[in-house]
Write an enzyme that holds these catalytic residues in place. Structure first.
Site, PDB file in Angstrom:
ATOM      1  N   GLY A  73       8.886  47.513  34.459  1.00 44.93           N
ATOM      2  CA  GLY A  73      10.341  47.448  34.501  1.00 44.93           C
ATOM      3  C   GLY A  73      10.945  47.573  35.879  1.00 44.93           C
ATOM      4  O   GLY A  73      12.161  47.535  36.031  1.00 44.93           O
ATOM      5  N   HIS A  74      10.137  47.747  36.915  1.00 48.87           N
ATOM      6  CA  HIS A  74      10.671  47.989  38.275  1.00 48.87           C
ATOM      7  C   HIS A  74       9.967  47.095  39.271  1.00 48.87           C
ATOM      8  O   HIS A  74       9.122  47.584  40.018  1.00 48.87           O
ATOM      9  CB  HIS A  74      10.484  49.452  38.652  1.00 48.87           C
ATOM     10  CG  HIS A  74      11.346  49.908  39.778  1.00 48.87           C
ATOM     11  ND1 HIS A  74      11.003  49.774  41.099  1.00 48.87           N
ATOM     12  CD2 HIS A  74      12.547  50.502  39.779  1.00 48.87           C
ATOM     13  CE1 HIS A  74      11.941  50.293  41.865  1.00 48.87           C
ATOM     14  NE2 HIS A  74      12.892  50.746  41.081  1.00 48.87           N
ATOM     15  N   PHE A  75      10.194  45.978  39.431  1.00 44.82           N
ATOM     16  CA  PHE A  75      11.013  45.023  38.706  1.00 44.82           C
ATOM     17  C   PHE A  75      10.077  43.922  38.258  1.00 44.82           C
ATOM     18  O   PHE A  75       9.211  43.521  39.020  1.00 44.82           O
ATOM     19  CB  PHE A  75      12.115  44.477  39.604  1.00 44.82           C
ATOM     20  CG  PHE A  75      13.048  45.550  40.110  1.00 44.82           C
ATOM     21  CD1 PHE A  75      14.056  46.038  39.293  1.00 44.82           C
ATOM     22  CD2 PHE A  75      12.896  46.090  41.374  1.00 44.82           C
ATOM     23  CE1 PHE A  75      14.921  47.023  39.748  1.00 44.82           C
ATOM     24  CE2 PHE A  75      13.750  47.081  41.830  1.00 44.82           C
ATOM     25  CZ  PHE A  75      14.766  47.558  41.020  1.00 44.82           C
TER      26      PHE A  75
ATOM     27  N   ILE B  53       8.340  46.548  42.805  1.00 37.16           N
ATOM     28  CA  ILE B  53       8.505  47.454  43.946  1.00 37.16           C
ATOM     29  C   ILE B  53       8.250  48.863  43.439  1.00 37.16           C
ATOM     30  O   ILE B  53       8.774  49.265  42.395  1.00 37.16           O
ATOM     31  CB  ILE B  53       9.927  47.361  44.534  1.00 37.16           C
ATOM     32  CG1 ILE B  53      10.173  45.960  45.097  1.00 37.16           C
ATOM     33  CG2 ILE B  53      10.139  48.426  45.606  1.00 37.16           C
ATOM     34  CD1 ILE B  53      11.595  45.731  45.555  1.00 37.16           C
TER      35      ILE B  53
END
EC number: 4.2.1.59
Length: 154
Positions: A56-58, A63
């Site tokens: 989810g990041h990203f 990152i």
């Protein structure tokens, strides 16, 4: 880990797991090198694309979250404290973050070095300056505080 490695001031993942209570997916230090007693150490984190935070990041441009860089710094500092305490009944609590700065993104494939240096210690309270580096370039920095507590005394 061999006796020679301990004399050289190194800790492999098995030694780190004896020092810290963290486990996957939250153990963020793979190895510690250049341990200078309770004064300084360098923690190593090999960042891989299959780590859960990248879902989810990203998704399109993974990152490493800055808070996880801070946690890696804190775990490296915590290992220094735990080595000094040397008592199985002790825990190291992360207390403060000051002057945190994030300079460059950390991405899968990077090898992060957490350079941790003790600034002062008073009793069971420690202060550290920490730099996170990739390929020698500063990617993040912070001053952190930690405290050693006996888990039975809580």
């Amino acid at each position: 880990m061999t006796v020679e490695q301990k004399e050289l001031g190194r800790a492999d993942i098995l030694e780190i797991m004896k020092l810290l209570p963290h486990r996957y997916p939250f153990l963020l230090v793979d190895r510690i090198i250049d341990i200078d007693g309770d004064n300084a150490a360098i923690g190593i984190k090999n960042v891989t694309a299959n780590e859960p935070q990248f879902t989810g990041h990203f998704p399109e441009q993974p990152i490493m979250p800055g808070v996880l860089l801070i946690e890696g710094m804190a775990q490296t500092a915590g290992a220094i404290c735990a080595r000094k305490a040397g008592t199985a009944g002790d825990l190291v609590y992360f207390m403060t973050i000051d002057n945190a700065r994030f300079r460059k993104p950390v991405v899968p494939g990077d090898r992060v070095e957490f350079h941790v240096t003790k600034q002062k210690q008073r009793g069971n309270v420690w202060k550290f300056h920490c730099d996170a580096k990739v390929d020698g370039a500063l990617v993040a920095e912070a001053d952190i505080g930690a405290m050693i507590v006996n888990k039975e005394a809580q």
